[in-house]
Motif scaffolding. Structure first.
Motif, short mmCIF file in Angstrom:
data_model
loop_
_atom_site.label_atom_id
_atom_site.label_comp_id
_atom_site.label_asym_id
_atom_site.label_seq_id
_atom_site.Cartn_x
_atom_site.Cartn_y
_atom_site.Cartn_z
N ALA A 146 12.10 5.14 1.63
CA ALA A 146 11.60 4.78 0.30
C ALA A 146 11.04 5.99 -0.42
CB ALA A 146 10.53 3.70 0.42
N ALA A 147 10.32 6.84 0.30
CA ALA A 147 9.71 8.01 -0.32
C ALA A 147 10.78 9.00 -0.82
CB ALA A 147 8.78 8.71 0.67
N GLU A 148 11.84 9.13 -0.04
CA GLU A 148 12.92 10.04 -0.45
C GLU A 148 13.55 9.59 -1.76
OE1 GLU A 148 17.20 11.77 1.28
OE2 GLU A 148 15.83 10.67 2.59
N GLY A 149 13.83 8.30 -1.87
CA GLY A 149 14.42 7.80 -3.11
C GLY A 149 13.45 7.82 -4.26
N PRO A 163 0.82 -1.22 0.00
CA PRO A 163 0.00 0.00 0.00
C PRO A 163 0.85 1.27 0.00
CG PRO A 163 -0.90 -1.60 1.55
CD PRO A 163 0.43 -2.14 1.09
N GLY A 164 0.57 2.14 -0.95
CA GLY A 164 1.26 3.41 -1.03
C GLY A 164 2.61 3.38 -1.72
N TRP A 165 3.05 2.20 -2.12
CA TRP A 165 4.36 2.08 -2.74
C TRP A 165 4.23 1.82 -4.24
CZ3 TRP A 165 9.01 -0.52 0.11
CH2 TRP A 165 9.23 0.14 1.32
N THR A 166 4.93 2.64 -5.02
CA THR A 166 5.03 2.44 -6.46
C THR A 166 6.25 1.57 -6.78
OG1 THR A 166 6.44 4.37 -6.75
CG2 THR A 166 4.04 4.73 -6.81
N VAL A 167 6.44 1.31 -8.06
CA VAL A 167 7.66 0.61 -8.49
C VAL A 167 8.89 1.40 -8.01
CG1 VAL A 167 9.05 -0.05 -10.50
CG2 VAL A 167 6.58 -0.52 -10.46
N ALA A 168 8.85 2.71 -8.12
CA ALA A 168 9.98 3.54 -7.68
C ALA A 168 10.24 3.37 -6.19
CB ALA A 168 9.71 5.00 -8.01
N HIS A 169 9.19 3.28 -5.39
CA HIS A 169 9.38 3.06 -3.95
C HIS A 169 10.09 1.73 -3.68
CE1 HIS A 169 6.28 6.21 -3.53
NE2 HIS A 169 6.70 6.35 -2.29
N GLN A 170 9.74 0.70 -4.44
CA GLN A 170 10.36 -0.62 -4.23
C GLN A 170 11.86 -0.56 -4.50
OE1 GLN A 170 8.78 -3.22 -3.02
NE2 GLN A 170 6.63 -2.69 -3.27
#
Length: 264
Positions: A84-87, A37-44
């Motif tokens: 994760a959000a920062e990256g 929840p709340g995580w995109t591919v970029a977050h992963q």
């Protein structure tokens, strides 16, 4: 003393396979939602880059790593998501470059570690082999989330043996984080590898037993699938309870994934 080279090699292979999956993604695809929840591919990918960086500091500068632990203790419920959000806010090319550079530096640091060395972590200290195993487990699990977002099926490989072994070794940890006393005796765990080989752990005559596909066991201990969707069998009440709480990753109990349908 176990030679860490095989698991470091497998970690590199696992990372390179995920790299091929994301290297040519469009900006739209980087922003696709994943099962987390709340995580995109970029977050992963950002999470993997963030954790690789933390592991590199742990291996190369124990004092600096202590500062990361203190930061985590100050915000135990949010520090992972914040990293994760920062990256994820970086342009995709920059995020991809950072992930590649970080995992290469960690690979070199683990290969250059002195035999018998142990490194601090958010849980117990780790050897080079244990650190590489943990990174492989996370890389494989988060790659599954990326693949789900992209509608891609990743065929399992026998690199899962590292994840399976970690899942077995973290049995007592899983009981402990749920406030339960770990069972006194060992369990027998028999798993069928993707290659068809059987991976066995624990005494052959243990009354508490778990059997099934290695892929399903790895999905369970990384909490990438609900137990009801997996073809795992438990014999004995303690083994049955374990399959309801198993987790191979550090931190508080995970929420797991909701059931998707009948067991495979």
């Amino acid at each position: 003393m176990a030679d860490p080279t095989p698991v470091i090699d497998d970690l590199r292979a696992e990372s390179e396979e995920l790299d091929l999956l994301v290297a040519e993604l469009t900006a739209h695809q980087w922003n696709l939602p994943t099962p987390a929840p709340g995580w995109t591919v970029a977050h992963q990918i950002a999470h993997l880059a963030w954790t690789d960086h933390s592991a590199l500091i742990a291996v190369t500068d124990a004092g600096a790593f202590q500062a990361l632990v203190e930061k985590a203790l100050a915000a135990p419920g949010s520090f992972v998501d914040e990293g994760a959000a920062e990256g994820a806010a970086l342009p995709p090319a920059d995020l991809l470059a950072a992930w590649r550079a970080g995992r290469t530096a960690l690979d070199e640091a683990l290969r250059g570690a002195l035999p018998g060395a142990r490194f601090p972590w958010y849980g117990p200290p780790m050897s080079a082999a244990s650190m590489a195993t943990a990174r492989l487990m996370e890389t494989w699990a988060h790659a599954l989330d990326v693949a789900d977002a992209l509608g891609v099926v990743r065929p399992p490989t026998d690199r899962l043996r590292h994840v399976a072994r970690l899942g077995v070794r973290t049995r007592d940890f899983a009981f402990g984080v749920h406030g339960l006393t770990p069972p006194a005796g060992e369990f027998r765990v028999e798993l069928t590898a993707p290659s068809g080989e059987v991976w066995a752990y624990g005494p052959e005559d243990a009354p508490q037993r778990v059997t099934g596909p290695a892929l399903d066991f790895c999905l369970l201990v990384t909490q990438r699938a609900h137990r009801g969707d997996l073809a795992l069998t438990a014999a004995g009440p303690d083994a049955d309870r374990w399959l309801g709480i198993a987790q191979a990753f550090a931190g508080p109990p995970g929420t797991g994934r909701p059931p998707q349908g009948a067991g495979r």
